[in-house]
Write an enzyme that holds these catalytic residues in place. Sequence first.
Site, PDB file in Angstrom:
ATOM      1  N   HIS A  45      -4.344  -0.628   0.521  1.00 47.70           N
ATOM      2  CA  HIS A  45      -4.427  -1.894  -0.224  1.00 47.70           C
ATOM      3  C   HIS A  45      -3.677  -1.821  -1.555  1.00 47.70           C
ATOM      4  CE1 HIS A  45      -7.380  -3.678   2.550  1.00 47.70           C
ATOM      5  NE2 HIS A  45      -7.931  -2.470   2.600  1.00 47.70           N
ATOM      6  N   ASP A  57     -11.167   2.324   1.546  1.00 53.14           N
ATOM      7  CA  ASP A  57     -11.314   1.897   2.936  1.00 53.14           C
ATOM      8  C   ASP A  57      -9.966   1.644   3.604  1.00 53.14           C
ATOM      9  OD1 ASP A  57     -10.921  -0.328   1.212  1.00 53.14           O
ATOM     10  OD2 ASP A  57     -11.555  -1.677   2.809  1.00 53.14           O
ATOM     11  N   GLU A  58      -9.974   1.681   4.919  1.00 54.24           N
ATOM     12  CA  GLU A  58      -8.914   1.168   5.786  1.00 54.24           C
ATOM     13  C   GLU A  58      -7.550   1.827   5.568  1.00 54.24           C
ATOM     14  OE1 GLU A  58     -10.455  -3.271   6.853  1.00 54.24           O
ATOM     15  OE2 GLU A  58      -9.312  -3.097   4.996  1.00 54.24           O
ATOM     16  N   ALA A  59      -7.535   3.100   5.236  1.00 53.82           N
ATOM     17  CA  ALA A  59      -6.260   3.824   5.204  1.00 53.82           C
ATOM     18  C   ALA A  59      -5.788   4.040   6.645  1.00 53.82           C
ATOM     19  CB  ALA A  59      -6.413   5.154   4.486  1.00 53.82           C
ATOM     20  N   SER A  60      -4.543   3.685   6.916  1.00 49.65           N
ATOM     21  CA  SER A  60      -4.015   3.693   8.280  1.00 49.65           C
ATOM     22  C   SER A  60      -3.268   4.989   8.585  1.00 49.65           C
ATOM     23  CB  SER A  60      -3.070   2.495   8.468  1.00 49.65           C
ATOM     24  OG  SER A  60      -2.269   2.649   9.598  1.00 49.65           O
TER      25      SER A  60
END
Length: 534
Positions: free
Chosen positions: A241, A301-304
């Site tokens: 993000h 959160d949400e590290a790809s």
Amino acid sequence: MAFTLGMMPSPKQIERGDKTVEITKICSIKFITFDVFPDHIIQLLFHYHQLITYDEDCDFEESIQNVNLKVDGALKFEISLESNEQLYWVQNTKEEAYELEIDENLNIKIQAQNHWGLARALDTVNQLAINNEIENLPIDISDEPQYIHRGVMIDTARNFLPVKLIKRTIDALVINKLNVLHWHITDDESFPLLLSNYSQITNNSKYQKDGYFTKEDVQDIIQYASIRAVQIIPEIDTPAHVHSWGRSSELSEIIITCDTNIKQYGQLDPTLEFTYEVLKSVMQDLNDMFAKVQFIHFGGDEASIQCFEQKPSIKEFMDQHGIANYFDLQVYYRKRQKDIWINQIKSQKKIIYWYNKKDQLPADQDDIIQWWGLSSQLNEVKNRPNSFILSDFHPLYLDIGVGNAFGDRYDKYQAWKDVYKWNPKIPHNFQGNILGGETLLWGETNNQNTHFQKLFLRSSILSDTLWNPEIKKQEQFWKFTQRLSDMEDRMNKYGFPVSPFTHSYCKRQLQQCFPQLYSTKLELLFMFIIVYLI
């Protein structure tokens, strides 16, 4: 059974009489103390003076002078606080507790530990003083919230929200006895917080000339919130993000632009020393700007994995440093981030991270976990001794069900009744501590025109649950809707354009429209037929 008198949230204990007394001299309101009121309490009293005398042109200065203290038909507050210290947060529910007595002569006694408890008591009086009268006198209330953390999250990165709107949001929280504004400041789309060393991050991602927050803005918001007994929790999310960080040529190397068609999403490259140089500067600014807050939210959160895989040098770094996989790479980043925060910046602020069922990243015991899975999934982390904030994706995400930023369907809308049905569900042998909960208003399809409609009345219902969850076991459903209807009217009165929870017919026929929680459409249709026949 507690008699709620239409209040929301419902107080814990009430004793009441049967007399109704008219407030005939609303402008003669008096605030009395045996000590000298400090400035922050004066400002809190002024705020509630404006709410209580809403339609009148009354002089606040007369209300805090020790003259004409026994006027018939006027509200006369005798305030006793254990401490006059200005607080920017509270440590336990006792600090928001209060004792309130109102006699048949409109003499009001308030006892509380501090100005946070005073704010909750003043709000209760304001809710009781409907249509310039108070019913069921004398009244004796002993009240305290069940949970210390009762909040909402707003997002200023996807669509900019000006300072004035943030302050109005704080005002809306106060009349709902909500006490936390979680401020998701930055994201991929923009970074509207003006930095001291890397101002290009803000300037290259802001949406308009004045679409950012200065240090003075931040301090103004924190002070405004403190006076009204609301704490601010700022969030700067990393390592994902963060596409907004790298839109200048000087900083582009620290960002991996994830492989999407619109090149909107980005992650920090955790293998570069320059990444940590920039990160330290940003976090130093954050610590300085938000000096008077208790918590800092680092997202996480949400590290790809796919995004990390786009840059071959990252895999080379991992091989050279014995980092086995991308999970461990995130652990490596988090350890370095915390080392900067604790050992280099030397901040004492506690850290909050996002977690859901898929997250297995380590958390130190003093880290706070914001759980955005379901409460029913807390078994996955029941052995973690951390403090938890509950923000269940269903039903506490207020943005879902209305489409995403690209006009596509985005999950199922969570109506106010879904929020009503929600209660914190604590697994057996759960080792953590539940602080409370938050509703979350992500900003992809929210701006200042839709803000209050999406936040309320669903956030009002969460506050009711977190303040006094036992009321649901005692109260008929239609009586709850009466309290909700009163809250809707109250918020409309004070200029908050909230979404109506039903149409005007049902607001006049609450017992017929809401006889029970689980009414089906067929039952409702049958009920209307009977009403019309009668």
